[in-house]
Motif scaffolding. Structure first.
Motif, PDB file in Angstrom:
ATOM      1  N   GLU A 270       0.636  -1.305   0.112  1.00 26.67           N
ATOM      2  CA  GLU A 270       0.276  -0.186  -0.075  1.00 26.67           C
ATOM      3  C   GLU A 270       1.214   0.987   0.081  1.00 26.67           C
ATOM      4  N   GLU A 271       1.461   0.797   0.949  1.00 28.14           N
ATOM      5  CA  GLU A 271       3.106   2.053   0.656  1.00 28.14           C
ATOM      6  C   GLU A 271       3.843   2.543  -1.118  1.00 28.14           C
ATOM      7  N   LYS A 272       4.239   1.558  -1.962  1.00 32.46           N
ATOM      8  CA  LYS A 272       4.888   1.792  -3.109  1.00 32.46           C
ATOM      9  C   LYS A 272       4.908   2.802  -3.827  1.00 32.46           C
ATOM     10  N   PRO A 273       3.394   3.435  -4.146  1.00 29.59           N
ATOM     11  CA  PRO A 273       2.935   4.863  -5.165  1.00 29.59           C
ATOM     12  C   PRO A 273       4.023   5.547  -4.109  1.00 29.59           C
ATOM     13  N   TYR A 274       3.869   5.607  -3.593  1.00 25.80           N
ATOM     14  CA  TYR A 274       4.349   6.940  -2.774  1.00 25.80           C
ATOM     15  C   TYR A 274       5.437   6.399  -2.731  1.00 25.80           C
ATOM     16  N   VAL A 275       6.567   6.204  -2.826  1.00 25.19           N
ATOM     17  CA  VAL A 275       7.823   6.065  -3.143  1.00 25.19           C
ATOM     18  C   VAL A 275       7.738   6.947  -4.767  1.00 25.19           C
ATOM     19  N   PHE A 276       7.524   7.100  -5.496  1.00 29.40           N
ATOM     20  CA  PHE A 276       7.717   7.877  -6.407  1.00 29.40           C
ATOM     21  C   PHE A 276       7.754   9.490  -5.889  1.00 29.40           C
ATOM     22  N   VAL A 277       6.455  10.026  -5.034  1.00 30.12           N
ATOM     23  CA  VAL A 277       6.318  11.433  -4.685  1.00 30.12           C
ATOM     24  C   VAL A 277       7.938  11.165  -3.174  1.00 30.12           C
ATOM     25  N   GLN A 278       8.218  10.412  -3.235  1.00 31.44           N
ATOM     26  CA  GLN A 278       9.842  10.115  -2.173  1.00 31.44           C
ATOM     27  C   GLN A 278      10.711  10.991  -3.148  1.00 31.44           C
ATOM     28  N   ALA A 279      10.904  10.262  -4.398  1.00 31.65           N
ATOM     29  CA  ALA A 279      11.746  10.278  -5.134  1.00 31.65           C
ATOM     30  C   ALA A 279      11.669  11.728  -5.768  1.00 31.65           C
ATOM     31  N   MET A 280      10.573  12.376  -6.507  1.00 31.25           N
ATOM     32  CA  MET A 280      10.329  13.164  -6.658  1.00 31.25           C
ATOM     33  C   MET A 280      11.033  14.663  -5.789  1.00 31.25           C
ATOM     34  N   THR A 281      10.709  14.565  -4.551  1.00 27.03           N
ATOM     35  CA  THR A 281      10.938  15.890  -3.541  1.00 27.03           C
ATOM     36  C   THR A 281      12.541  15.678  -3.271  1.00 27.03           C
ATOM     37  N   GLU A 282      13.099  13.976  -3.689  1.00 25.84           N
ATOM     38  CA  GLU A 282      14.137  14.236  -2.812  1.00 25.84           C
ATOM     39  C   GLU A 282      15.088  15.207  -4.191  1.00 25.84           C
ATOM     40  N   LEU A 283      15.141  14.428  -5.347  1.00 26.32           N
ATOM     41  CA  LEU A 283      15.120  15.632  -6.809  1.00 26.32           C
ATOM     42  C   LEU A 283      15.172  17.069  -6.684  1.00 26.32           C
ATOM     43  N   GLN A 284      13.817  17.052  -6.241  1.00 25.86           N
ATOM     44  CA  GLN A 284      14.096  18.887  -6.063  1.00 25.86           C
ATOM     45  C   GLN A 284      14.572  18.844  -4.953  1.00 25.86           C
ATOM     46  N   LYS A 285      14.448  18.472  -3.961  1.00 25.02           N
ATOM     47  CA  LYS A 285      15.490  18.932  -3.152  1.00 25.02           C
ATOM     48  C   LYS A 285      17.264  19.179  -3.611  1.00 25.02           C
ATOM     49  N   GLN A 286      17.539  18.210  -4.110  1.00 22.87           N
ATOM     50  CA  GLN A 286      19.200  18.034  -4.747  1.00 22.87           C
ATOM     51  C   GLN A 286      19.112  19.434  -6.316  1.00 22.87           C
ATOM     52  N   CYS A 287      17.906  19.591  -6.584  1.00 24.72           N
ATOM     53  CA  CYS A 287      18.111  20.848  -7.485  1.00 24.72           C
ATOM     54  C   CYS A 287      17.752  22.692  -6.804  1.00 24.72           C
ATOM     55  N   GLY A 288      17.657  22.293  -5.759  1.00 25.59           N
ATOM     56  CA  GLY A 288      17.561  23.787  -4.744  1.00 25.59           C
ATOM     57  C   GLY A 288      15.846  24.258  -4.651  1.00 25.59           C
ATOM     58  N   VAL A 289      15.430  23.434  -5.197  1.00 23.45           N
ATOM     59  CA  VAL A 289      13.690  24.086  -5.388  1.00 23.45           C
ATOM     60  C   VAL A 289      12.744  23.170  -4.642  1.00 23.45           C
ATOM     61  N   TYR A 290      12.862  22.445  -3.769  1.00 30.23           N
ATOM     62  CA  TYR A 290      12.139  21.956  -2.875  1.00 30.23           C
ATOM     63  C   TYR A 290      11.477  22.862  -1.265  1.00 30.23           C
ATOM     64  N   HIS A 291      11.686  24.325  -1.190  1.00 31.90           N
ATOM     65  CA  HIS A 291      11.806  25.100  -0.468  1.00 31.90           C
ATOM     66  C   HIS A 291      11.307  25.963  -0.751  1.00 31.90           C
ATOM     67  N   LEU A 292      10.196  26.014  -1.847  1.00 36.51           N
ATOM     68  CA  LEU A 292       9.512  27.737  -2.346  1.00 36.51           C
ATOM     69  C   LEU A 292       8.060  27.362  -1.082  1.00 36.51           C
ATOM     70  N   LYS A 293       8.233  29.180  -1.884  1.00 36.73           N
ATOM     71  CA  LYS A 293       6.808  29.326  -0.239  1.00 36.73           C
ATOM     72  C   LYS A 293       6.102  29.730  -1.682  1.00 36.73           C
ATOM     73  N   MET A 294       4.328  30.166  -1.277  1.00 36.60           N
ATOM     74  CA  MET A 294       3.636  30.438  -1.701  1.00 36.60           C
ATOM     75  C   MET A 294       3.624  32.152  -0.878  1.00 36.60           C
ATOM     76  N   SER A 295       3.636  32.329   0.241  1.00 37.40           N
ATOM     77  CA  SER A 295       4.231  33.197   0.531  1.00 37.40           C
ATOM     78  C   SER A 295       4.749  34.150   0.283  1.00 37.40           C
ATOM     79  N   ASP A 296       5.947  33.685   0.067  1.00 39.45           N
ATOM     80  CA  ASP A 296       6.967  34.979  -1.138  1.00 39.45           C
ATOM     81  C   ASP A 296       6.302  35.625  -1.985  1.00 39.45           C
ATOM     82  N   TYR A 297       5.308  34.857  -2.627  1.00 36.55           N
ATOM     83  CA  TYR A 297       4.458  36.028  -3.765  1.00 36.55           C
ATOM     84  C   TYR A 297       3.716  36.073  -3.314  1.00 36.55           C
ATOM     85  N   GLY A 298       3.164  36.472  -1.920  1.00 35.18           N
ATOM     86  CA  GLY A 298       2.021  36.895  -1.799  1.00 35.18           C
ATOM     87  C   GLY A 298       0.597  36.389  -1.256  1.00 35.18           C
TER      88      GLY A 298
END
Length: 392
Positions: free
Chosen positions: A322-350
């Motif tokens: 039941e947890e296997k599909p969520y491995v993609f989400v974990q891998a995707m967010t890890e890729l975002q962290k490697q590229c320095g764009v995981y912590h983007l904030k909506m609040s920074d854009y108003g």
């Protein structure tokens, strides 16, 4: 196994391909030359190189250099009238996705009467059929990720109505596109990352959409593989031309995904953000909501999420079923962290937490066609919940 597709664009792909444009037969003799505001294209020398190519070919041209990062209907209508008044017979765009989208829209409205929103078929658009084919379009890319060079779609904002909507017809496919990775080497780190992820999301959405086919699935898996392998390298070293070339390839293929499958409601929801906050780059908006969005959909198309996890190099062997599909989400967010764009904030854009329902309603109203591509019908409340969980 029952599908049709056509991608009629000729593509010149590879480092140095801009210079080969001088040997191509261009689709007219008097061009409207479209570019973005500011002097960056000229400062980088790309403008002068293209001008010399046009002169070599004996092509006359007029310039329109007022395209914003999220192009507006007013910009399009002004440029289209300029093209009509001066009898331009094709449009050439030099720039990123916004410029090429604009070139398509200008080419379409230069040949069709009325207002662009007369032809838009969602939101407040009238949905009228196109009366005439668009002028031919030549696209010269300076970024990598949007895929607009190999699809018919253009995304334009009606600022009066707060509607950001995609539209396209077969004649708005570019006749010729130049994808020269050398031109993307000047992209700043942040732009490299967010446009690369735009291609990634085209691929992931196209893979889980109702309209996916064996053709689009092959493109989707290749794009996700290329982005996961090469985007961190392109972000870390902008002069890594092997990485740049592969991200340019991923961007081009992502347009082919749009031509053979579709985006899903992820793109629709993002449009709900950017139409109210035009300073927000489309790729950044997609990144902000991606984790919450894919966490929501993982349980509805688990087999496809597991395949996407594997293409990112993640293993699901020792993970509960039941947890296997969520491995993609974990891998995707890890890729975002490697590229320095995981912590983007909506609040920074108003954007505020109180905006969530307004943006969700806008997304459902203006891009209902993309919600129809989901394999699970997303409700307004669920859309608000996805946005709320994405807020920081």
């Amino acid at each position: 196994m029952n599908f049709d597709f056509s991608i009629p664009t000729k593509v010149l792909f590879g480092c140095g391909k801009l210079d080969e444009l001088k040997r191509e037969k261009l689709p007219g003799k008097f061009a409207l030359f479209v570019s973005s505001r500011g002097n960056i294209i000229k400062d980088l020398g790309y403008y002068d190189r293209l001008v010399q190519i046009l002169k070599y070919q004996g092509i006359e041209f007029l310039e329109y250099n007022e395209i914003s990062s999220n192009p507006t209907k007013d910009e399009i209508m002004k440029a289209a009238q300029y093209a009509r008044d001066n009898f331009c017979d094709f449009v050439i765009g030099l720039g990123g996705g916004s410029v090429i989208d604009s070139a398509k829209a200008i080419a379409f409205m230069a040949r069709n009467p009325g207002d662009l929103w007369d032809y838009i078929f969602t939101g407040s658009g009238k949905g009228l059929p196109a009366k005439n084919e668009a002028l031919p379009v030549v696209a010269v890319l300076t970024t990598a990720g949007t895929g607009t060079e190999t699809d018919q779609w253009m995304v334009i904002t009606n600022t009066d109505l707060n509607e950001m909507i995609a539209y396209g017809v077969p004649s708005t496919f570019p006749k010729l596109s130049v994808v020269d990775p050398d031109l993307s080497a000047s992209m700043p780190t942040f732009l490299t990352a967010i446009t690369g992820f735009d291609a990634f999301f085209h691929a992931a959405e196209g893979f889980i959409a109702k309209t996916s086919t064996p053709i689009s699935e092959a493109f989707s898996l290749q794009v996700m593989r290329l982005v996961s392998k090469y985007l961190p390298r392109a972000v870390q070293n902008g002069n890594d031309m092997e990485a740049r070339s592969n991200i340019s390839l991923a961007g081009m293929l992502s347009g082919m995904i749009q031509s053979t499958s579709s985006c899903t409601s992820l793109h629709a929801i993002e449009h709900g953000l950017t139409c109210f906050h035009p300073d927000l780059h489309h790729g950044a908006g997609l990144l902000m909501i991606s984790e919450s969005y894919f966490n929501f959909f993982a349980k509805y198309v688990p087999d496809r999420f597991i395949k996407m996890a594997h293409i990112l190099g993640a293993t699901t062997d020792d993970v509960p079923e039941e947890e296997k599909p969520y491995v993609f989400v974990q891998a995707m967010t890890e890729l975002q962290k490697q590229c320095g764009v995981y912590h983007l904030k909506m609040s920074d854009y108003g954007i505020t937490i109180d905006d969530m329902e307004k943006m969700a309603r806008n997304a459902h109203k203006t891009m209902s066609n993309l919600f129809a591509m989901d394999r699970y019908p997303l409700s307004l409340k669920e859309t608000v919940d996805i946005l709320t969980k994405s807020f920081r």
